[in-house]
Write an enzyme that holds these catalytic residues in place. Structure first.
Site, PDB file in Angstrom:
ATOM      1  N   HIS A 272       0.954  -1.053   0.186  1.00  0.00           N
ATOM      2  CA  HIS A 272      -0.031   0.133  -0.036  1.00  0.00           C
ATOM      3  C   HIS A 272       0.928   1.275  -0.109  1.00  0.00           C
ATOM      4  O   HIS A 272       1.517   1.452  -1.153  1.00  0.00           O
ATOM      5  CB  HIS A 272      -0.874  -0.264   0.996  1.00  0.00           C
ATOM      6  CG  HIS A 272      -1.972   0.770   1.112  1.00  0.00           C
ATOM      7  ND1 HIS A 272      -2.452   1.589   0.107  1.00  0.00           N
ATOM      8  CD2 HIS A 272      -2.758   1.088   2.161  1.00  0.00           C
ATOM      9  CE1 HIS A 272      -3.603   2.416   0.344  1.00  0.00           C
ATOM     10  NE2 HIS A 272      -3.861   2.254   1.598  1.00  0.00           N
ATOM     11  N   HIS A 311      -2.906  -2.310  -9.581  1.00  0.00           N
ATOM     12  CA  HIS A 311      -3.630  -1.652  -8.764  1.00  0.00           C
ATOM     13  C   HIS A 311      -5.087  -2.657  -8.786  1.00  0.00           C
ATOM     14  O   HIS A 311      -5.473  -3.212  -9.730  1.00  0.00           O
ATOM     15  CB  HIS A 311      -4.105  -0.464  -9.061  1.00  0.00           C
ATOM     16  CG  HIS A 311      -4.483   0.601  -8.055  1.00  0.00           C
ATOM     17  ND1 HIS A 311      -5.830   0.441  -7.766  1.00  0.00           N
ATOM     18  CD2 HIS A 311      -3.941   1.307  -7.322  1.00  0.00           C
ATOM     19  CE1 HIS A 311      -6.016   1.390  -6.877  1.00  0.00           C
ATOM     20  NE2 HIS A 311      -5.021   1.845  -6.647  1.00  0.00           N
ATOM     21  N   ASP A 367       2.517   5.276  -7.116  1.00  0.00           N
ATOM     22  CA  ASP A 367       3.837   5.264  -6.440  1.00  0.00           C
ATOM     23  C   ASP A 367       4.986   4.885  -7.156  1.00  0.00           C
ATOM     24  O   ASP A 367       6.288   5.126  -6.814  1.00  0.00           O
ATOM     25  CB  ASP A 367       3.663   4.099  -5.565  1.00  0.00           C
ATOM     26  CG  ASP A 367       2.707   4.518  -4.129  1.00  0.00           C
ATOM     27  OD1 ASP A 367       2.893   5.602  -3.794  1.00  0.00           O
ATOM     28  OD2 ASP A 367       2.117   3.554  -3.658  1.00  0.00           O
TER      29      ASP A 367
HETATM   30  N1  ACO Z   1       4.549  -7.066 -10.404  1.00  0.00           N
HETATM   31  C1  ACO Z   1       4.042  -8.397 -11.090  1.00  0.00           C
HETATM   32  N2  ACO Z   1       2.979  -9.146 -11.237  1.00  0.00           N
HETATM   33  C2  ACO Z   1       1.878  -8.558 -10.592  1.00  0.00           C
HETATM   34  C3  ACO Z   1       1.980  -7.278  -9.908  1.00  0.00           C
HETATM   35  C4  ACO Z   1       3.356  -6.763 -10.038  1.00  0.00           C
HETATM   36  N3  ACO Z   1       3.276  -5.449  -9.451  1.00  0.00           N
HETATM   37  N4  ACO Z   1       0.944  -7.040  -9.453  1.00  0.00           N
HETATM   38  C5  ACO Z   1      -0.035  -7.886  -9.757  1.00  0.00           C
HETATM   39  N5  ACO Z   1       0.762  -9.075 -10.458  1.00  0.00           N
HETATM   40  C6  ACO Z   1       0.125 -10.023 -10.959  1.00  0.00           C
HETATM   41  C7  ACO Z   1      -0.217 -11.209  -9.857  1.00  0.00           C
HETATM   42  O1  ACO Z   1       1.171 -12.067  -9.404  1.00  0.00           O
HETATM   43  C8  ACO Z   1      -1.153 -12.084 -10.363  1.00  0.00           C
HETATM   44  O2  ACO Z   1      -0.427 -12.671 -11.431  1.00  0.00           O
HETATM   45  P1  ACO Z   1      -1.456 -14.247 -11.719  1.00  0.00           P
HETATM   46  O3  ACO Z   1      -2.802 -14.064 -12.094  1.00  0.00           O
HETATM   47  O4  ACO Z   1      -0.667 -15.072 -12.584  1.00  0.00           O
HETATM   48  O5  ACO Z   1      -1.460 -14.976 -10.383  1.00  0.00           O
HETATM   49  C9  ACO Z   1      -1.878 -10.846 -11.339  1.00  0.00           C
HETATM   50  O6  ACO Z   1      -1.233  -9.768 -11.653  1.00  0.00           O
HETATM   51  C10 ACO Z   1      -3.048 -10.386 -10.368  1.00  0.00           C
HETATM   52  O7  ACO Z   1      -2.887  -9.800  -9.049  1.00  0.00           O
HETATM   53  P2  ACO Z   1      -3.264  -9.667  -7.656  1.00  0.00           P
HETATM   54  O8  ACO Z   1      -2.075  -9.746  -6.610  1.00  0.00           O
HETATM   55  O9  ACO Z   1      -4.248 -10.877  -7.627  1.00  0.00           O
HETATM   56  O10 ACO Z   1      -3.849  -8.578  -7.870  1.00  0.00           O
HETATM   57  P3  ACO Z   1      -4.447  -7.437  -6.617  1.00  0.00           P
HETATM   58  O11 ACO Z   1      -5.591  -6.545  -7.071  1.00  0.00           O
HETATM   59  O12 ACO Z   1      -4.730  -8.349  -5.392  1.00  0.00           O
HETATM   60  O13 ACO Z   1      -3.226  -6.588  -5.980  1.00  0.00           O
HETATM   61  C11 ACO Z   1      -1.616  -4.969  -5.848  1.00  0.00           C
HETATM   62  C12 ACO Z   1      -2.804  -5.278  -6.359  1.00  0.00           C
HETATM   63  C13 ACO Z   1      -1.457  -5.229  -4.420  1.00  0.00           C
HETATM   64  C14 ACO Z   1      -1.713  -3.380  -5.896  1.00  0.00           C
HETATM   65  C15 ACO Z   1      -0.583  -5.675  -6.750  1.00  0.00           C
HETATM   66  O14 ACO Z   1      -0.820  -5.087  -8.086  1.00  0.00           O
HETATM   67  C16 ACO Z   1       0.850  -5.438  -6.288  1.00  0.00           C
HETATM   68  O15 ACO Z   1       1.265  -6.192  -5.486  1.00  0.00           O
HETATM   69  N6  ACO Z   1       1.415  -4.339  -6.731  1.00  0.00           N
HETATM   70  C17 ACO Z   1       3.151  -3.685  -6.461  1.00  0.00           C
HETATM   71  C18 ACO Z   1       2.707  -3.075  -5.133  1.00  0.00           C
HETATM   72  C19 ACO Z   1       2.484  -1.722  -5.211  1.00  0.00           C
HETATM   73  O16 ACO Z   1       2.663  -1.006  -6.210  1.00  0.00           O
HETATM   74  N7  ACO Z   1       1.247  -1.260  -4.448  1.00  0.00           N
HETATM   75  C20 ACO Z   1       0.951   0.326  -4.442  1.00  0.00           C
HETATM   76  C21 ACO Z   1      -0.711   0.146  -4.967  1.00  0.00           C
HETATM   77  S1  ACO Z   1      -1.370   1.619  -5.055  1.00  0.00           S
HETATM   78  C22 ACO Z   1      -1.407   2.091  -3.499  1.00  0.00           C
HETATM   79  O17 ACO Z   1      -1.621   1.586  -2.702  1.00  0.00           O
HETATM   80  C23 ACO Z   1      -1.516   3.553  -3.487  1.00  0.00           C
END
Ligand code: ACO
Length: 447
Positions: A272, A311, A367
């Site tokens: 987050h 996201h 971010d």
């Molecule tokens: N890098 C690589 N792969 C990713 C990423 C990433 N940043 N984000 C999601 N994925 C992939 C997952 O591995 C998953 O793949 P799969 O379907 O093969 O298993 C798919 O995309 C879906 O991902 P989820 O984790 O189910 O998506 P969710 O909606 O739960 O998560 C989140 C969203 C937590 C923001 C995620 O994209 C992430 O971890 N991003 C990196 C951290 C980040 O930048 N957070 C800031 C968010 S913005 C904020 O809070 C202000």
């Protein structure tokens, strides 16, 4: 059920019993409680929804922030984020979030005065700030100090009175930047800087952060404006993890300091508000542009994530990221280019062309570039989530107030699917089978 009610309903057939149920649809949702009547037998508890992480569950009705993740739209109280970022100020946006309308000149002046009036903190706060270790993470300090404010203002427990709620809002908006700057200066062993009420909200924060020997601190107007815009962009984002934490904790009718401290704690996590810090660490670890392809490959193979990408809601370019990218270039004209920028641009270019990211609709989020700006402005990485917290405070408060006033809201208390042991009898310790413990590996105290 009348004809029009029938047209706005969902028919569910339970194949276990053959029974059918009609559930009303309102605002595109069904009430989860309506599922409870669906039972396989008389003893059955009734059907529940299972939704870890609330992927498809609305927890409240809200009039504050609108997001269309597929189209990349973000609006506060109906105003597009692009217009607010260009034309508003953070304090004006905070007013809008809180009250629902933009203020006229007079209202804005009173609002600004009221918040400025509350920028100082009790001297006891400076004393217990000193109790934190020199290397304490400023976000950990913020979580602790915001929570501790509830002990300074016991009147805040009276959440049912509007005047009391308004007072706590002013105090929190006034004091969070002060405590944030104190947490930074504590880590450097520098004396705290008193608030300067002649400066803007953001200018004063920069002064409390960076003022040195000069008599009057004059913020660089480009950086002051850039940070103000960054605060606007972070000001609310509907039911994200930290806002949900504020609402969840607030639903017990606790005082707002405790609820906002919960929001800060949720924001601390790397998924987050800690993501902008994680982006800088990631870029430093990658080290050079030629190592980006190998890094992308490792992400695709499942070792770690591309921080600042993806996201839960945006399945398109995060509109905030677009604005931030523009601001970054303006800031770098003042500060000199952040050496990590070229790497970030190349990482973005490669990721946006890569099938893995395209298929999963992973785009840069707020971010991805914000950390680069903060770093160029002189903020250490540990301060990044703290800056996010300053920006998000009006959103948390607006959501908290909306919740307190919402007669439909109840204490947050999700259900679970119990998969543990059936009932069993307690066994005296002598009668229990011995567990084999690898002492060499785990030590005596770990089992
Ligand atoms: N890098 C690589 N792969 C990713 C990423 C990433 N940043 N984000 C999601 N994925 C992939 C997952 O591995 C998953 O793949 P799969 O379907 O093969 O298993 C798919 O995309 C879906 O991902 P989820 O984790 O189910 O998506 P969710 O909606 O739960 O998560 C989140 C969203 C937590 C923001 C995620 O994209 C992430 O971890 N991003 C990196 C951290 C980040 O930048 N957070 C800031 C968010 S913005 C904020 O809070 C202000």
């Amino acid at each position: 059920m009348s004809d029009s009610e029938h047209r706005n309903s969902l028919t569910i057939t339970d194949n276990r019993t053959g029974k059918s149920y009609e559930l009303p649809i309102e605002d595109g949702t069904i009430r989860s409680m309506d599922l409870r009547q669906i039972k396989a037998s008389d003893e059955d508890f009734g059907l529940l929804g299972y939704d870890p992480g609330y992927l498809n569950t609305a927890s409240c009705k809200s009039s504050i922030t609108y997001i269309d993740g597929d189209k990349g739209i973000l609006r506060y109280r109906g105003y597009p984020i692009e217009q607010l970022a260009e034309k508003s100020t953070f304090l004006e946006t905070a007013y809008l979030l809180m009250k629902g309308e933009l203020p006229d000149k007079e209202r804005l002046a009173v609002w600004t005065y009221n918040i400025r009036y509350h920028t100082e903190v009790h001297t006891n706060i400076t004393k217990f700030m000193e109790g934190f270790r020199y290397d304490a993470h400023p976000m950990g300090i913020l979580v602790g100090t915001v929570g501790a404010l509830s002990t300074f203002y016991p009147d805040a427990k009276d959440i049912s009175h509007e005047e009391s709620r308004k007072l706590q809002v002013r105090r929190l908006l006034g004091k969070i930047p002060t405590m944030a700057a104190m947490s930074f200066r504590h880590s450097l062993g520098l004396p705290y800087v008193a608030p300067d009420t002649e400066l803007s909200y953001t200018g004063n924060f920069l002064s409390m952060m960076f003022k040195s020997m000069e008599r009057y601190y004059k913020p660089n107007p480009v950086l002051e404006h850039a940070l103000d815009v960054l605060f606007i962009l972070h000001a609310d984002h509907e039911q994200n993890c930290s806002t949900n934490a504020v609402r969840s904790v607030g639903s017990s009718n606790v005082d707002p300091y405790s609820a906002i401290a919960a929001g800060c704690a949720a924001l601390y996590g790397p998924l987050h508000g800690g993501a902008n810090e994680a982006v800088i660490h990631m870029l430093n670890e990658i080290g050079s542009i030629d190592r980006i392809p190998a890094f992308i490959k490792s992400v695709k193979e499942g070792s770690g994530r591309l921080m600042g990408f993806g996201h839960r809601v945006y399945k398109n370019y995060d509109p905030r990221a677009k604005i931030i990218k523009e601001i970054a270039f303006r800031v770098f004209e003042e500060t000199g280019k952040n050496p990590l920028l070229d790497m970030a641009l190349e990482l973005e270019r490669i990721a946006l062309e890569d099938d893995y990211f395209v298929k999963r609709k992973l785009y840069p989020n707020v971010d991805f570039y914000s950390g680069l700006i903060y770093q160029a402005m002189g903020f250490p990485t540990e301060m990044f989530p703290v800056l996010f917290a300053i920006g998000r405070t009006p959103g948390w408060l607006a959501q908290w107030i909306e919740q307190v006033k919402d007669p439909e809201q109840k204490i947050a208390r999700p259900r679970q699917i119990y998969l543990g042991e059936e009932c069993r009898d307690f066994m005296p310790i002598e009668a229990r089978p011995k567990k084999i413990v690898d002492e060499a590996k785990f030590g005596m105290c770990r089992i």
